[in-house]
Scaffold this active site. Sequence first.
Site, PDB file in Angstrom:
ATOM      1  N   CYS A 240       0.808  -1.220   0.000  1.00  0.00           N
ATOM      2  CA  CYS A 240       0.000   0.000   0.000  1.00  0.00           C
ATOM      3  C   CYS A 240       0.842   1.272   0.000  1.00  0.00           C
ATOM      4  O   CYS A 240       0.625   2.185   0.810  1.00  0.00           O
ATOM      5  CB  CYS A 240      -0.987   0.024   1.164  1.00  0.00           C
ATOM      6  N   TYR A 282      -1.313   4.614   1.199  1.00  0.00           N
ATOM      7  CA  TYR A 282      -2.350   4.935   0.203  1.00  0.00           C
ATOM      8  C   TYR A 282      -2.183   6.346  -0.361  1.00  0.00           C
ATOM      9  O   TYR A 282      -3.113   6.892  -0.945  1.00  0.00           O
ATOM     10  CB  TYR A 282      -3.757   4.797   0.765  1.00  0.00           C
ATOM     11  N   TRP A 300      -4.184   6.044   5.306  1.00  0.00           N
ATOM     12  CA  TRP A 300      -4.417   4.622   5.568  1.00  0.00           C
ATOM     13  C   TRP A 300      -3.467   4.090   6.634  1.00  0.00           C
ATOM     14  O   TRP A 300      -3.805   3.191   7.404  1.00  0.00           O
ATOM     15  CB  TRP A 300      -4.269   3.816   4.271  1.00  0.00           C
ATOM     16  N   TYR A 500      -9.767  -5.135  -6.567  1.00  0.00           N
ATOM     17  CA  TYR A 500      -8.942  -4.526  -5.526  1.00  0.00           C
ATOM     18  C   TYR A 500      -7.546  -5.135  -5.519  1.00  0.00           C
ATOM     19  O   TYR A 500      -7.391  -6.358  -5.501  1.00  0.00           O
ATOM     20  CB  TYR A 500      -9.629  -4.735  -4.183  1.00  0.00           C
ATOM     21  N   HIS A 501      -6.522  -4.281  -5.541  1.00  0.00           N
ATOM     22  CA  HIS A 501      -5.110  -4.676  -5.572  1.00  0.00           C
ATOM     23  C   HIS A 501      -4.677  -5.233  -6.923  1.00  0.00           C
ATOM     24  O   HIS A 501      -3.701  -5.988  -6.994  1.00  0.00           O
ATOM     25  CB  HIS A 501      -4.777  -5.684  -4.460  1.00  0.00           C
ATOM     26  N   HIS A 586      -3.093  -0.125  -6.608  1.00  0.00           N
ATOM     27  CA  HIS A 586      -4.367   0.437  -6.160  1.00  0.00           C
ATOM     28  C   HIS A 586      -4.993   1.356  -7.218  1.00  0.00           C
ATOM     29  O   HIS A 586      -5.490   2.440  -6.910  1.00  0.00           O
ATOM     30  CB  HIS A 586      -4.191   1.173  -4.839  1.00  0.00           C
TER      31      HIS A 586
END
Length: 643
Positions: A240, A282, A300, A500-501, A586
Site C-alpha cells: 500500500c 495509500y 491509511w 482490488y489490488h 491500487h
Amino acid sequence: MWKSLAVVIVASVPFVASQIDRTGWNITVDSFQTGTGNEAAKALDGNTGTIWHTQWMPTNAALPHTVTLDMKKVYNVNGLTYLPRQDGNSNGNIGQHSIQISTDGTTWTETAKGTYLDDSSLKSTPFTAIPARYVRIIAQTEAGNRGPWTSAAEINVQAAATYTKPPTNLGVWGATIDFPIVPAAAAVLTNGKVLLWSSWKPLDFGGGGGSGKTETAIYDPASGTVSRRTVTETQHDMFCPGLSLDASGRPFVTGGNDAAKLSIYDGSNWIAGPNMKIQRGYQSSATLSDGRIFTIGGSWSGGEGNKNGEVWSPASNTWSLLPGCPVAPMLTADTRGVYRSDNHGWLFGWKSGSVFQAGPSKAMNWYTTVGTGGQKTAGLRGTDPDAMNGNAIMYDAVNGKILTVGGAPNYQDNQATGNARIVTIGAPGTTASVAAIGNMAYARAFHNSVVMPDGKVLVVGGESYPVPFSDNTATNIPELFNPATSSFTSVNPISVPRTYHSWALLLPDATIISGGGGLCGACATNHPNAQIYSPAYLFNADGTKAARPVINSVSSANVAVGTKITVGMNRAVTSFSLVRYGSGTHSVNTDQRRIPLTPTASGLTYTVTIPSDPGVALPGSWMLFAMDSAGVPSVSKTIIVRA
C-alpha cells in the site's frame, strides 16, 4: 456534442468454471517411483493423503517432468488446480511450469506458465477457455530447488459451459502467468522485465504490517520465467505505498505498511532512502519536471489527517515539507472520513515544477513545489462526483489531454459510475477545461487503464459495487477508448477478475499486462497471476499476426528535452509516439503518459523532436514507438529523457 458507442460482446457475468468429473481419465507421466505407492494414478484418486512422485531411487529422474491427462472427450477447458503433497514434506513441489492443452494429443497450445509458490496450498490456474481433450503439465523446476523431483497430491481440470472463439479484431488475451506472490504493485523496468511485490507475506498483507520485509518477484516476458526474492535490506514492508518512477526510471516506493520508509530499486538492488517527513499509506506521488518527486495524502497508515505535501530532491537525497500544499482541498466526502478521503490522488507532474490533481475528489487542484509550495483550485470535474478508485490517464501530453473514467463516491460499499470526462490542462494555476463524453458500458471502481502507442486507452477490470477483497460484482469486459471519436468499444473478456489490488501496464512490445487482485490470505479472491493482452493493432483482418515495423537505429537513447532524434526504420511508417514507462498499485499509475510525435522523413530515416518543456516530457524512461499506415506499432526502443 461528443457521442459514445459501446459494443457489448457478452453479458458481464464472469469467471464461471466447473470441475470436470475425472471418472475414466487416463494419466501418463515421464517418471514415477516404483514399489512405494507413488504411481501416477495417485494424482487422480481423490485422496489428498496419497501422491504421485517421480523416481528418486536408485537414481533421480531428471527435470523437466511431464504429466499428461486424457479426459476422453473434448471440454471447454478454462482452468487447472494442482494440490501439492499434504504430508508435511515439500519435496517435488512444482515451481516453474507450463500448462498446455490439445484436442488430439499431438498439437499443443500453451495456456499458462509461470512459477508456483513453494508451499502446500492449492494452486489454481484459470485461463481463457479453449476446447481440449488433453491437458499437459510440464514441471520445469522444483519449487525449493531441493532436487530434480516432481510430486502431486491431486490434479483437477475446470471447464466452462460454452465456448466462443475470441475474434482477433477485439484483441487477444494470452496465456496466464502464475506468480509465487499476489502482486499488489508492479513496475515495468527499462530492461523490459516487470517488478512485482505483495507485502510481508506472499499471499497476505495482514498480521505483520510494518515487519520490515517485502515479498517480490520479477517476470521476464522474453524468457517467460518468474523469480522470487524476499527483500529485507531496506527494512520496508512496501504494501500500500506511494509509487513513482524517478528521473532514471527507477521504482521509487514510499510508505505503506512501514509508513515512513523510502525504497528505490536500481534494477539489481534495493536501496534505502531517507524517511519521509510524514508517515503515509495509500498516498500518491508524482515525478516533477525537474526530477524531484512530490507526494501527498495517505491516511491509511501512519496516523490520520494532515497528510500535506512534501517533496524529495535527488540532488540532496532529502525530503522537504511543503506547508503551502495542504491536502484538505483534495479530500473526498467519504463516509469513512479522512482515513479514506485522502487516498489515491490522481496526480500529474506538469510545467514549472507544478502538479495537477485531477481527482478522485470532484474538486481539482494545482500544487506548486517551489519554496514552501502553493495550492490553487483548478475547478470542478464538471458534474462528475467524487470518484475514488477511478482512473485518470494523460493520453496526449502535448495538448494536456486527460481521460478520467469510473470510480465511486466512497471507497467501498456504494455504486460505482461509468462516467467519462476529458480534462484539458494548460498553464499551471489556470482552470481546467472539462468535457463530459458518453459513459463506459460498465460502471467500475478498482479498475485500471493503460494508454497505448496510438493514443487509445484500455480500461480493464473493476467492480460495479466496490468492496475490498470481493469479486462479486467484477466485470470481465474491458473497454477501449478511442480519442478520435471519444467513444468506448468493448473488447474480448478477461478470464480472471481484476479488482482490488490489481494493476495493468504497457509493455515495451506494445502489449498490456494485467494482473493481481486480492492479497487476503486464505480468501477466495487471491489472484497470484497475470495475463497479457495483444491489442487488435497486432493482427491482420484474417486473424494472423501483422508484420511489424522495426526500429533499426536511434541516434541517441539519452536525450535532453527539445532534442531531435533520428530514427532508422526497416520500412515506411507514418507516425511515432513516446509513452512513459508505467508503475501501478491500487488503480493508480501517475507515471504513464503519451506524447504524439510528428516525423519528418528522408527515405527510411525519420526525425522527431522531443517537446522542449520538461513538464510535458517528464524526465525518466520512455518507450519510443513507430507506427505504419495500418496503425501497427513497432517494438519500442527505450529513451531516457533529461530535464
